[in-house]
Write an enzyme that holds these catalytic residues in place. Sequence first.
Site, PDB file in Angstrom:
ATOM      1  N   TYR B 261       0.939  -1.082   0.008  1.00  0.00           N
ATOM      2  CA  TYR B 261      -0.091  -0.075  -0.029  1.00  0.00           C
ATOM      3  C   TYR B 261       0.784   1.317   0.014  1.00  0.00           C
ATOM      4  CZ  TYR B 261      -3.946  -3.071   1.470  1.00  0.00           C
ATOM      5  OH  TYR B 261      -4.709  -3.916   1.571  1.00  0.00           O
ATOM      6  N   HIS B 269      -5.834   2.363  -1.240  1.00  0.00           N
ATOM      7  CA  HIS B 269      -5.753   1.060  -1.782  1.00  0.00           C
ATOM      8  C   HIS B 269      -4.608   0.486  -2.323  1.00  0.00           C
ATOM      9  CE1 HIS B 269     -10.153   1.003  -2.660  1.00  0.00           C
ATOM     10  NE2 HIS B 269     -10.020   1.990  -3.150  1.00  0.00           N
ATOM     11  N   LYS B 300      -3.681  -3.353 -10.556  1.00  0.00           N
ATOM     12  CA  LYS B 300      -2.482  -3.358  -9.524  1.00  0.00           C
ATOM     13  C   LYS B 300      -1.252  -4.010 -10.421  1.00  0.00           C
ATOM     14  CE  LYS B 300      -5.300  -4.322  -5.485  1.00  0.00           C
ATOM     15  NZ  LYS B 300      -5.753  -2.801  -5.346  1.00  0.00           N
TER      16      LYS B 300
END
Lengths: 416, 339
Positions: B261, B269, B300
């Site tokens: 993070y 997020h 991601k």
Amino acid sequence: MADAEEDAMPRGGASGEEPDLTDETQDFRFLTTISREDASIPKRGEKDFEPHATALQSNTLAASRHAMHAALAFQRTHQPRGHTLATYHPETNMAYAYNPKGPLFVRMGTVLPAIEDPFGDDERRGQRVWLLPEEVLFLMNRGTVDVRWPGQEGLAMSLQGAYAMFLGDEGERGGGLTFERYAVYSNLKRSGYVVHRAPTWEGEGKVPGDECYAAIPSMTPPTWHVGLFNYYTSWWELFKADDKVKEEESSQGPLVASKPYRSYAEIYRRLAIIPTYDPTARFGPDDSQLATDPAFRITYHVWKPSNTAYKKSAPGPPDFRIAVVNARESAVPTSAQLSALMETAPYKPPPEQSQLYQKLKHGYKSVILAIVDQGVVSYLRLADAAFGREKLYERRGQPGGRRGGRGGRGGRGRGR
Amino acid sequence: MATTSDSPTVQEPLPIFKLAQRYLVYDADTVTYLRREHNICGVLIGGLPQAPQQNVFSGLPLELLPEEARLLVEKRVAYVVDDVAKHRRAFLEDGMSAEERRAYQAALRKQGLAAAGEKNRKSEQRKKATLEKLGTENWNDLPEDMLKPRSDRRKRQGGSSEGSTIQPNDTPDDETLFDSPGAAALCKASTPHNARSAEPQPFFVTPTTSYPPLQSAAPPSESTHVDAPDAPQSYPIFRYLHDQGYFLAPGLRFGCQYMAYPGDPLRFHSHFLVNGMDWDQEFDLLDLVTGGRLGTGVKKGFLLGGQEEGGEGRDKGAAKSGDETSRGVRSFCIEWGGM
């Protein structure tokens, strides 16, 4: 209040689409909305992508942290009235309470018989309820019992002391309760389930009994026989087809002899020469019965909160069987480990009328794995699906086959 | 809300409690402090007594990953205490003197009194508010038995504050919910109504930590890293990313070893799915594809990293930090390019 909350809590993943809030760290400022009666759970997507050093952002973060700190600093107090006192028993690493009151004790704790009670059969044995380590720890965590160290003064046991004894000391003396098991226990209990240790909690337990296998067919065909063969139009056709295949079973001839066929199914049936696994054909443990691996054994029996047949003295068959797995110490189970684990699950065929994909998903036996990675629990449902029994060419009415079903694996079952 | 006004500070080095090969923290101040000052989140593994039937929010204790415990010990922020032995000695083997025991009980009694007082004050306030809303003046017209509990309240409003007369409805504890009204009345009748006693009956308290009464002392500072907790082979990449300012959390349920993070996971997020590897470790090319697709699918990056054997610290960040463990760590981010 507890019961109202139990009912109001969403059982995550019911539709498979709604986001699972336990997946990620939630903003503690929303905790107040949960503890109130009109429990509404925060929506997702309240987070930012990255820090951009604005005062707004840092203030929000500070507020979240403050809310978290306030929630964590909550003190567990017990009012003098209606307060449940329990005493730690170091020899067994359990605790006992006299006549504990409250709805939770309907499903937790046991009064031990005279031979098992460490204090023997004194006059208060009937009122003495023994609590297992996980039960004490859970009750203490939710602020329900006040546990005291043994001794004259009855010093109050702290939460830290309880963890040190019921988990730390338990581990040192080789007891069954591990961090993983407690994590799953408390997670399920907080969701409202009734959880008890399975017979395979420590050691292998009994050899799987009759309930783990398909019933042996008797000569007088009971009703389920009809269901089993409902893919064939009639007994006559079944007979005819079987006979013919046998007739032609020779090593030389072609698989599909050249002659008139009335349906594709007849041809496909002849082509099916690869033996497939059939869970309905197993009637008992074979000789090469596998021993269960300690890392993959059923740990808990779980009942739904709505199960009305459950009674503490006679719990009846559990709704779920859960095997707790430590993600950091064990790898993906091997086929042998899985089959041995599956062996111990009861035989529960899917309803014959259900759809193909539902049947595959349901399986003939199933077990839930609770995989714990440092206190984070993920539930996986494993089912013993019988693809070999669901012959596509014998299905009727939907020549194209239906699309959009899901595979045999349950995915994130969430204890379902 | 100001950032600094009520942020608790803890004296370093702080104790981490070890039991059954796990590293736990029980103190709320320490948890907040580690999060704020050292980017260490851990995993809250307990329940919240104020909301006991839910799994969205968790409570104390906080379990630290072995990686986190090791990092804190290496940075000399924390030291490890064997908690089981401490408790056994103090509480089961008479390791505490009578004086210590008395002090412990006195402290708990004081906390219990404070809790009872607080509770009383709150319920008084609530009653006052309700009474104001209802308007107390018309009550004389009501039948006698209907008035009973209310009139009791009014009496107490006029001076007394007694812990034992709290209405069952005012208490969040579910046990009391199940006391029948008859039992409550009985109980009230049996407790003497002493209007002059300002002292409420103390509540019983289950403290969260055992320190005090137990004492933990930091080991002398010259002690080496010998007792640093064992961490898995992915520790170098963990340490490296942590040094870069990332918050890391266990990532099994997202299909990786750690989630990285950019800031506190309370507010942000995650950016990366992280997997640690040995430098010469061989792995399937398919893992790369799977990871890349998984990461891209959830917006991601899929990050692989490891420590170069005999690495010279090519990476600037690690070289600057000058620390052995994160020197020579290199990381690679895989993204699925939609060509």
